[in-house]
Design a protein around this motif. Structure first.
Motif, PDB file in Angstrom:
ATOM      1  N   PHE A   1      -6.224   3.103  -5.673  1.00  0.00           N
ATOM      2  CA  PHE A   1      -5.010   3.603  -5.033  1.00  0.00           C
ATOM      3  C   PHE A   1      -4.470   4.882  -5.695  1.00  0.00           C
ATOM      4  CE2 PHE A   1      -4.944  -0.917  -3.925  1.00  0.00           C
ATOM      5  CZ  PHE A   1      -4.720  -0.845  -2.568  1.00  0.00           C
TER       6      PHE A   1
ATOM      7  N   TYR B   1       0.836  -1.208   0.000  1.00  0.00           N
ATOM      8  CA  TYR B   1       0.000   0.000   0.000  1.00  0.00           C
ATOM      9  C   TYR B   1       0.875   1.265   0.000  1.00  0.00           C
ATOM     10  CZ  TYR B   1      -4.500  -2.442   0.704  1.00  0.00           C
ATOM     11  OH  TYR B   1      -5.626  -3.200   0.543  1.00  0.00           O
ATOM     12  N   GLU B   2       2.003   1.209   0.697  1.00  0.00           N
ATOM     13  CA  GLU B   2       2.928   2.357   0.684  1.00  0.00           C
ATOM     14  C   GLU B   2       3.488   2.566  -0.716  1.00  0.00           C
ATOM     15  OE1 GLU B   2       5.827   1.618   3.698  1.00  0.00           O
ATOM     16  OE2 GLU B   2       4.328   1.675   5.319  1.00  0.00           O
TER      17      GLU B   2
ATOM     18  N   ARG C   1       1.143   6.931  -6.582  1.00  0.00           N
ATOM     19  CA  ARG C   1       0.140   7.996  -6.713  1.00  0.00           C
ATOM     20  C   ARG C   1       0.806   9.369  -6.667  1.00  0.00           C
ATOM     21  NH1 ARG C   1      -4.466   9.557  -2.179  1.00  0.00           N
ATOM     22  NH2 ARG C   1      -5.207  11.449  -3.227  1.00  0.00           N
TER      23      ARG C   1
ATOM     24  N   ALA D   1       0.931   4.229  -2.726  1.00  0.00           N
ATOM     25  CA  ALA D   1       0.832   5.646  -2.355  1.00  0.00           C
ATOM     26  C   ALA D   1       1.963   6.449  -2.996  1.00  0.00           C
ATOM     27  CB  ALA D   1       0.863   5.785  -0.829  1.00  0.00           C
TER      28      ALA D   1
END
Lengths: 120, 281
Positions: free
Chosen positions: B131, B31-32, B38, B35
């Motif tokens: 995401f 997930y990091e 993104r 991010a």
């Protein structure tokens, strides 16, 4: 064998909420218009996930059908494994040329250890 | 103008839908990485994002299966999946019909292409957007390569599609970003879900990072199927990004097999500002 129409039925069911409602009310009636064998009809009505996988239904279509019936993920995977035991290898389609190896056996064969934490 | 951003990422439905079943630390690392991707995407200030996906019978079926397709609508809908199963609520995603049409016309000069004025996004697009553009405020231009229903277009046609996308982006004034989404080795939605061939993945990602066209084009579907599962047909999406940025190096920011997500989870971007790589073919 009419794998094409089994998958066509599931394709249309997966993307049409109105069709899903019709299937919920009358599973057999929802199959009208699809060229299916008795075995295929039974598999779609019951539903028999293991038999559908054995018949060759693509998992990308089948997993949504399982979700529609609120079949939990690990149960979905187990039903396919059970289907291969009960009915034999996948008859046709993309998966016809391979059998079920198992996650742990695959990882062991490749000398990997990281994939063995869960059988999923 | 030239592409302002290019990258690749995984799109497996379990990444969101089965997040609670994963090793928490592995999930957090992925997930990091999303991010971070993104942030890189947003820093490029794109006007639109092309998502080259490998959809899973949400729109296209064997009654009328395009090898390559692009969306041409002002809005799209998704996800097609049960929101509780996928962990992503149904929503409307903005498109840009005018930009789509101009891109499509240009792509058609180099490759055969179908277009679609409606498109229901499945996890192949929705998971990356969850995401990368969680507010759904960036116009999306969906593109699809048939990676599910053989016969599949051969890999060199995916390469040509990527080259055509580059030409198309160059030909419009908008700032266009591009991502390819797919798995590398995996056996998704089958009894072998969770099988991952890590060494196969790392070899492919090394070739991808060096934009080694010859090596990537040498993968045959029959051998890939045996070594890396039917999910490996989706390397076409990664190769399309390579072709659209030919000569630029790729950076693999994250790779980690996460069996409950059924794939070696991958986040990569293309360094568009780097010196061109020496030709490898």
């Amino acid at each position: 064998m009419s794998l094409y129409y089994v998958q066509k039925f599931l394709f249309e069911l997966n993307r049409d909420e109105g069709f899903q409602a019709r299937y919920a009310n009358d599973r057999r009636g929802a199959l009208d218009g699809f060229d299916l064998t008795d075995e295929e009809e039974r598999a779609l009505i019951e539903p028999d996930i293991g038999l559908l996988f054995h018949l060759g239904v693509n998992g990308q279509i089948l997993m949504h059908f399982a979700a529609l019936h609120s079949i939990e993920w690990q149960d979905y995977l187990q039903r396919m494994r059970d289907g291969l035991i009960s009915h034999g290898p996948v008859r046709e389609g993309v998966y016809a040329v391979t059998g079920y190896e198992g996650v742990d056996a695959h990882s062991e064969r490749l000398g990997q250890t990281s994939n063995t934490e869960r059988g999923n | 103008m030239p592409l302002v951003f290019a990258g690749v990422c995984s799109h497996a439905p379990g990444i969101v839908g089965r997040a609670d079943q994963a090793d928490p630390s592995a999930k957090d690392r992925l997930y990091e990485a999303f991010a971070d991707m993104r942030q890189r995407l947003e820093a490029s200030e794109p006007d639109a994002l092309i998502v080259v996906a490998a959809e899973h019978f949400a729109n296209f079926f064997m009654n009328n299966m395009p090898s390559f397709a692009m969306g041409m609508a002002d809005y799209y809908e998704g996800p097609i999946e049960n929101p509780d199963w996928l962990g992503i609520q149904k929503t409307q995603i903005p498109g840009n019909r005018s930009l789509s049409e101009r891109l499509i016309r240009k792509v058609m000069e180099r490759t055969d292409l179908s277009y679609a004025e409606e498109w229901k996004f499945d996890h192949g697009i929705m998971v990356p957007l969850h995401f990368l553009t969680p507010s759904y405020d960036l116009p999306i231009i969906p593109a699809n390569i048939n990676c599910q229903g053989p016969p599949l277009a051969p890999l060199h046609r995916a390469w040509a599609f990527g080259q055509a996308l580059r030409d198309a982006a160059d030909s419009v004034p908008e700032r266009v970003a591009l991502i390819g989404t797919g798995g590398i080795s995996h056996w998704p939605a089958t009894p072998d879900s969770g099988k991952i061939n890590e060494s196969w993945d790392r070899k492919f990602l090394d070739e991808w990072s060096r934009c080694d066209k010859e090596a990537m084009l040498s993968y045959g579907d029959s051998q890939s199927y045996l070594d890396a599962g039917q999910g490996a047909f989706e390397i076409r999406t990664f190769m399309t990004v390579s072709a659209a940025t030919e000569g630029a190096p790729g950076i693999v920011h994250f790779y980690e097999p996460i069996p409950i997500f059924a794939v070696g989870c991958t986040i990569g971007t293309i360094d568009l500002d780097a010196p061109q790589l020496p030709s490898v073919h």
